[in-house]
Design a protein around this motif. Sequence first.
Motif, mmCIF file in Angstrom:
data_model
loop_
_atom_site.group_PDB
_atom_site.id
_atom_site.type_symbol
_atom_site.label_atom_id
_atom_site.label_comp_id
_atom_site.label_asym_id
_atom_site.label_seq_id
_atom_site.Cartn_x
_atom_site.Cartn_y
_atom_site.Cartn_z
ATOM 1 N N PHE A 1 0.821 -1.369 0.129
ATOM 2 C CA PHE A 1 0.036 -0.137 0.017
ATOM 3 C C PHE A 1 0.873 1.174 -0.165
ATOM 4 N N MET A 2 0.504 2.288 -0.897
ATOM 5 C CA MET A 2 1.433 3.182 -1.074
ATOM 6 C C MET A 2 0.853 4.464 -1.371
ATOM 7 N N ALA A 3 1.012 5.715 -1.080
ATOM 8 C CA ALA A 3 0.480 7.030 -1.262
ATOM 9 C C ALA A 3 1.018 7.520 -2.773
ATOM 10 N N ARG A 4 -0.150 8.035 -3.338
ATOM 11 C CA ARG A 4 -0.014 8.382 -4.789
ATOM 12 C C ARG A 4 1.221 9.330 -4.943
ATOM 13 N N VAL A 5 1.472 10.106 -4.040
ATOM 14 C CA VAL A 5 2.866 10.992 -4.244
ATOM 15 C C VAL A 5 3.918 10.206 -4.450
ATOM 16 N N ASP A 6 4.241 9.198 -3.439
ATOM 17 C CA ASP A 6 5.314 8.313 -3.775
ATOM 18 C C ASP A 6 5.083 7.615 -4.973
ATOM 19 N N MET A 7 4.183 6.951 -5.356
ATOM 20 C CA MET A 7 4.030 6.164 -6.579
ATOM 21 C C MET A 7 4.456 7.177 -7.706
ATOM 22 N N ASP A 8 4.045 8.209 -7.783
ATOM 23 C CA ASP A 8 4.294 9.573 -8.933
ATOM 24 C C ASP A 8 5.964 9.568 -8.784
ATOM 25 N N ARG A 9 6.320 9.781 -7.524
ATOM 26 C CA ARG A 9 7.713 10.131 -7.401
ATOM 27 C C ARG A 9 8.780 8.951 -7.914
ATOM 28 N N LEU A 10 8.184 7.870 -7.630
ATOM 29 C CA LEU A 10 9.167 6.692 -8.195
ATOM 30 C C LEU A 10 8.877 6.022 -9.422
ATOM 31 N N GLY A 11 7.760 6.718 -10.070
ATOM 32 C CA GLY A 11 7.219 6.140 -11.378
ATOM 33 C C GLY A 11 6.640 4.894 -11.377
ATOM 34 N N LEU A 12 5.830 4.609 -10.480
ATOM 35 C CA LEU A 12 4.963 3.639 -10.348
ATOM 36 C C LEU A 12 3.652 3.713 -10.693
ATOM 37 N N VAL A 13 2.913 2.837 -11.212
ATOM 38 C CA VAL A 13 1.438 2.923 -11.398
ATOM 39 C C VAL A 13 0.790 1.825 -10.764
ATOM 40 N N GLU A 14 -0.558 2.012 -10.533
ATOM 41 C CA GLU A 14 -1.277 1.008 -10.166
ATOM 42 C C GLU A 14 -1.096 -0.529 -10.409
ATOM 43 N N GLY A 15 -0.760 -1.408 -9.715
ATOM 44 C CA GLY A 15 -0.780 -2.710 -10.300
ATOM 45 C C GLY A 15 0.482 -3.354 -10.701
ATOM 46 N N ASP A 16 1.411 -2.149 -10.634
ATOM 47 C CA ASP A 16 2.874 -2.594 -10.925
ATOM 48 C C ASP A 16 3.417 -3.582 -9.836
ATOM 49 N N THR A 17 4.224 -4.605 -10.149
ATOM 50 C CA THR A 17 4.874 -5.574 -9.480
ATOM 51 C C THR A 17 6.297 -5.264 -9.135
#
Length: 766
Positions: A683-699
């Motif tokens: 479980f991750m915050a949207r701001v961290d997903m964007d910062r690390l270049g991750l999208v929903e469902g990435d493994t």
Amino acid sequence: MREKIEIKQNDAPAGGWGSVKEVSTILLRENVIAQGTALLLHQNKPDGFACVSCAWAKPAHPHPAEFCESGAKATAWEITAHKLDAEFFASHTLTSLESWSDHALEEKGRLTEPMRWDAASDTYLPVSWDAAFAEIARELGQLAPKDVVFYSSGRASLETSYMYQLLARMYGNNNLPDSSNMCHESTSVGLLKTIGVPVGTVTLDDFEHTDCIFFFGQNVGVNSPRMLHQLQEARKRGVPIITFNPLRERGLVSFTNPQSPGEMLTGSETAISTQYLQVKAGGDTAAIMGLCKALIAFDEAAQAASMARVLDADFLATHTHDFDTFATAVKACAWADIERESGLAQADLETAARVYAGAKAVMAVYGMGLTQHTNGVQNVAMVTNLLLMRGNIGKPGAGVCPVRGHSNVQGQRTVGITEKPELAPLDQLASQYNFTPPREKGMNTVEACEGILSGAVDAFIGLGGNFIRAVPETVLMEAAWRRLRLTVQVATKLNRNHVIHGEVAFLLPCVGRIEIDRQNGVAQSVSIEDSTGFMHGSKGRAEPASASLLSEPAIIAGLAKALLPTVPAMAHVDWDGWVGNYARIRDAIEKTFPEIFFQFNERMWMPGGFRKPVAASHREWNTTSGKATFIAPDALDENPDMHENGADILRLFTVRSDGQFNTTIYSNDDRFRGVYGTRMVLFMARVDMDRLGLVEGDTVTALTPSLDGVARSVAGLRVTEYSIPAGCVAGYYPECNPLIPLWHHARESKVPAAKAIDIKVQRHAA
């Protein structure tokens, strides 16, 4: 067949029709609809059995259904119609079972007869009880007592626990680690230092008199759902509930009472938290420091204006020690540092402090979100600091309420399960049983793991639990576990700790607490202690899963008689008499602990139970200073032993789902968080997903930065967006345990610091 993975938002309240559906589903899946429904009506009742999952208090006047969704799952899991017999083991090598999930192993059903691992076939083969006891005794007789560990989970009764600690000490060691070492040992250490007792001061009656509740790091909807009844009643009286937790947990947001026809028909909800502050993982000391700083400022302003004091000056002067030192530290702490470490705004903390200041009786409820940190003991001290500032210990409606996990984890400590000889009544045991108990400190859980890794530990006796799955450092621990000479597991169901085994391994199945335990044709009863310090009787009501099962007391007695036949003290222990009549075990407990257990057999059936003495509840302080003691924090950071710099560092904390209890996984679903068909989630915050270049469902693979040359990782985690403080991520326990270094534990208590682990993530190639 692989389960379909689905993740979707869920805003439904705790309880309600979702809870009813979950209970119905597991009763059906375990093929115990009729039997389970009838049994649940006796759960946590004065004439019934104590729940085998959580330790929440049992009321004197129970609800018609005094069970929750989690408790119903635990009951269905234990009385399941599914059985594991010799035929199953003959067709499944243990090597093949290593690939099975936690859920799949336990889902196969109840163990039915004693088994011994056969190296030639790599399977468990049936063995007679006498042969098992004899060989275990031979193996232990060839080992040094200091190299053997006697572990216990939190489910064993008071009677069994008392016998178990006596067996270990007569054998020759205090190596009695237990599950509290993994969760609330920080409480036992912290509260003893600050208020002179190792347990909480709150009782169920206090919920009726409180006018404010603070929650810290405890997920009531999953870990102790029956408490929601007390919380709902408090909210209907207008009591504010202020919550500090990184995740917005459904049980602390809203609740629909399944026992209220009106609420079920209309879908009405009770809002539980009146203010919800999503503190950063590891930010609790800073958050409480902010509350204390605001209170001191309010008090100084009131004095300047010649108004009534905010702090309880009389209480502070009469009952506390070292407040001035603490106050100096608080005033010197900058708001900028508090905001940075807690992730919370000064204004929000001041708002919460004003509510606290306006209340006459405040309770602080907390869980492992506070205890499982490097500075976990400090966190506990900060809670008592906050309460002491306004005299909120030792009066109705106020106090500290640590919510223990397993159903008798606190009770087994009360009757002597401890690695600390100074906490055990060794002089009384010596007199009562005419032997010389060992005085050397034993191993706690972390020390037992260190001994297993180094080769210093040769044998492990497990009274319940799934030790290898519950502890940190999973990969190294499993490799070292196979080098143990002897592993013995007392259990009801198969789990990973039975599949990963020593050179000689026994699986000893026992009668469960829900089952009728007949000795010489007479049904026996046992007793447990709840998390508020009350003792209760418990009567099994289901027929045992197999005629070949022995009770836990009978297994302990069988081991003792085989292992210690030449020990002179054995003549002073009537093991057979104890097994034949458990009342005689309670007589022995009463003799060992007369202040707690006087008239034990007569009082154990009191509605609501009887409480053990808790001096702090009466403002008697068994501390070094003779008063309740303020302890200033060493630092705001709760995890100073794990510091990695870099924008790619995230702070992981582990959580439970509503489809599990501790290491028992009832299903791979977590409806409260909208996760279905998997537990491999980050479980991750949207701001961290964007910062690390991750999208929903990435493994991704999560990795702990190596500070000691050991590679630690968990692969195959699915990233999903969640409401969580920036820089923090959450993953399920025990799946994320391989990321926790063994050395990452609480100072003083050595509780694994599972609530704050610095990690990095690597995205899998498409």
